[in-house]
Design an enzyme around this catalytic site. Structure first.
Site, PDB file in Angstrom:
ATOM      1  CG  HIS A  57      -2.568   4.041   5.270  1.00 18.29           C
ATOM      2  ND1 HIS A  57      -2.370   3.957   3.907  1.00 18.29           N
ATOM      3  CD2 HIS A  57      -2.756   2.764   5.702  1.00 18.29           C
ATOM      4  CE1 HIS A  57      -2.437   2.685   3.527  1.00 18.29           C
ATOM      5  NE2 HIS A  57      -2.666   1.941   4.601  1.00 18.29           N
ATOM      6  CE  LYS A  66      -6.106   3.993   1.876  1.00 20.45           C
ATOM      7  NZ  LYS A  66      -5.226   5.111   2.259  1.00 20.45           N
ATOM      8  CG  HIS A 108      -6.720   0.635   0.714  1.00 20.87           C
ATOM      9  ND1 HIS A 108      -5.700   1.323   0.085  1.00 20.87           N
ATOM     10  CD2 HIS A 108      -6.120  -0.076   1.716  1.00 20.87           C
ATOM     11  CE1 HIS A 108      -4.550   1.039   0.665  1.00 20.87           C
ATOM     12  NE2 HIS A 108      -4.784   0.189   1.661  1.00 20.87           N
ATOM     13  CD  GLU A 161      -2.874   7.172   9.460  1.00 23.03           C
ATOM     14  OE1 GLU A 161      -2.375   7.995   8.660  1.00 23.03           O
ATOM     15  OE2 GLU A 161      -3.732   6.329   9.119  1.00 23.03           O
ATOM     16  CB  CYS A 204      -0.950   0.001   1.197  1.00 25.25           C
ATOM     17  SG  CYS A 204      -1.949  -1.479   1.295  1.00 25.25           S
ATOM     18  CG  PHE A 215      -0.643  -5.714   4.717  1.00 25.45           C
ATOM     19  CD1 PHE A 215      -1.068  -5.049   5.845  1.00 25.45           C
ATOM     20  CD2 PHE A 215      -1.537  -6.558   4.075  1.00 25.45           C
ATOM     21  CE1 PHE A 215      -2.366  -5.206   6.335  1.00 25.45           C
ATOM     22  CE2 PHE A 215      -2.835  -6.727   4.546  1.00 25.45           C
ATOM     23  CZ  PHE A 215      -3.245  -6.048   5.682  1.00 25.45           C
TER      24      PHE A 215
END
Length: 409
Positions: free
Chosen positions: A302, A332, A337, A313, A163, A396
């Site tokens: 994010h 998002k 996403h 976050e 990502c 990830f």
């Protein structure tokens, strides 16, 4: 000696919110969602799911033989890049090809072509695999097509870092230009993985939000107490980066300045985020831009709407900026996403917010315990153009990228 400033002179977007960067920004300002119910594929074990799909036709201007060379993610890349290149005012082919680069990000590359190939191989008695499968599947296919279309011969970078892919591609291109290895770079990312194979894998992982039973378009709820997971999206986003001297010499103007890039690695867990690693990327980006936390007026988070991800976050933001120290939103919630392309699209959200003077909202937040430490933007707010913006992309595998953009002088 200080590195030369790098300008953003063109932007382009292809997403579920529209075919270009203007419609994308309009949808963010209006709080209009591109998330809808997708039928899935029960025969292959794929349950119906919420996702943000691109609905416009792609590659219609190409002869069939040429279009045959492209996976869906490459066609989206060409559409977004064409818009960015046109806005920059560059001729069709780079004036000095040996000084023009491309840097592109993607998570799964040509996953639709791979799905097609597996489908042919496994379900047909006499399979005929598409002869261009390899060149459509390879992760650098979009970058290769962009290089050929615009004569980009200085360098070709393809980043596949989950990502964080397109955000890192943009950051590495910034370094390339600062080092004097190129004068301009076409950068961004594309992703198209709404096919049974990849969706089944995401569903098996248990991180996808179920469709909201009352309103499917509200299925993605970053920072909300009721968040239940991410919603996949697809699309592409592109930017033209130029050294300030190169842009000035041809009479171009800046949409924004790409001022900072921070990258860190958690080295902790394959899928669990880490506030320390995220904080290191944020601090590195601010240091690279030569600014302090007080000079940042907005963070595009994010914000995937996973329970742990949003909480970590919010904690990393509080560590760097102080509790509720900076306005933050997660777009998002509206565009889904885009995995490897998400960072580029969200950077364009920042550029458009800079240009319009208004922060995009974090949609679908009803109640949020995280607001004790995060100043979540629930409704559009005016933005102070003297301040900077940050876009976060966390992946990830533990890769963290933060980018800093500023209004041009």
């Amino acid at each position: 000696m200080n590195a030369e400033a790098v300008w953003i002179t063109g932007i382009g977007a292809c997403s579920a919110l529209g075919p270009d960067a203007a419609s994308f920004a309009d949808a963010l300002a209006q709080g209009r969602s591109g998330i809808a119910l997708q039928p899935g594929d029960p025969a292959r074990g794929v349950a119906p799911f919420a996702a943000a799909a691109v609905t416009q036709a792609l590659g219609q201007d190409m002869p069939p033989a040429q279009r045959n060379l492209h996976d869906r993610h490459s066609l989206m890349a060409l559409q977004a890049a064409s818009e960015a290149w046109a806005q920059s005012g560059l001729p069709a082919t780079a004036p000095r090809p040996e000084r023009a680069a491309v840097a592109w990000g993607t998570g799964l590359g040509g996953s639709n072509a791979l799905q097609q190939s597996y489908g042919e191989h496994l379900t047909k008695e006499t399979p005929r695999i598409h002869p261009y499968t390899v060149v459509r599947v390879m992760s650098n296919s979009a970058a290769s097509h962009l290089a050929m279309r615009h004569g980009l011969r200085a360098a070709m970078l393809t980043i596949s870092n989950a990502c964080a892919s397109s955000a890192q591609a943009i950051g590495e291109a910034l370094m390339l230009l600062r080092q004097g290895r190129a004068d301009l770079a076409l950068v961004g990312g594309s992703e198209a993985m709404l096919n049974p194979g990849s969706v089944a894998a995401w569903q098996a992982m248990g991180v996808m939000a179920p469709p909201d039973p009352e309103e499917v378009s509200h299925s993605c709820r970053p920072f909300d107490d009721g968040r239940r997971g991410l919603v996949l999206g697809e699309g592409a986003a592109a930017l033209v980066l130029e050294t300030a001297s190169h842009a000035r010499a041809r009479g171009a103007s800046a949409l924004a300045v790409l001022a900072g890039y921070g990258h860190s690695v958690d080295a902790v867990h394959l899928s669990r985020p880490d506030a320390d690693g995220q904080g290191r990327a944020l601090r590195a980006a601010l240091a690279d831009a030569k600014i302090g936390p007080a000079q940042v007026g907005y963070v595009n988070a994010h914000g995937t709407a996973t329970d742990v991800g949003d909480a970590v976050e919010a904690e990393s933001l509080a560590r760097v900026f102080g509790p509720r120290g900076v306005p933050v939103s997660a777009t998002k919630a509206l565009h889904g996403h885009l995995i490897g392309a998400g960072g580029a699209l969200e950077l364009i959200a920042c550029v458009q917010a800079l240009r319009r003077g208004e922060l995009p909202r974090s949609a679908n937040v009803r109640t949020s315990a995280l607001e004790e430490i995060a100043d979540v933007v629930r409704e559009p707010r005016a933005f102070d153009p003297s301040k900077s913006m940050v876009s976060n992309s966390f992946a990830f595998g533990g890769s963290n990228v933060s980018l800093v953009v500023q209004s041009p002088d």
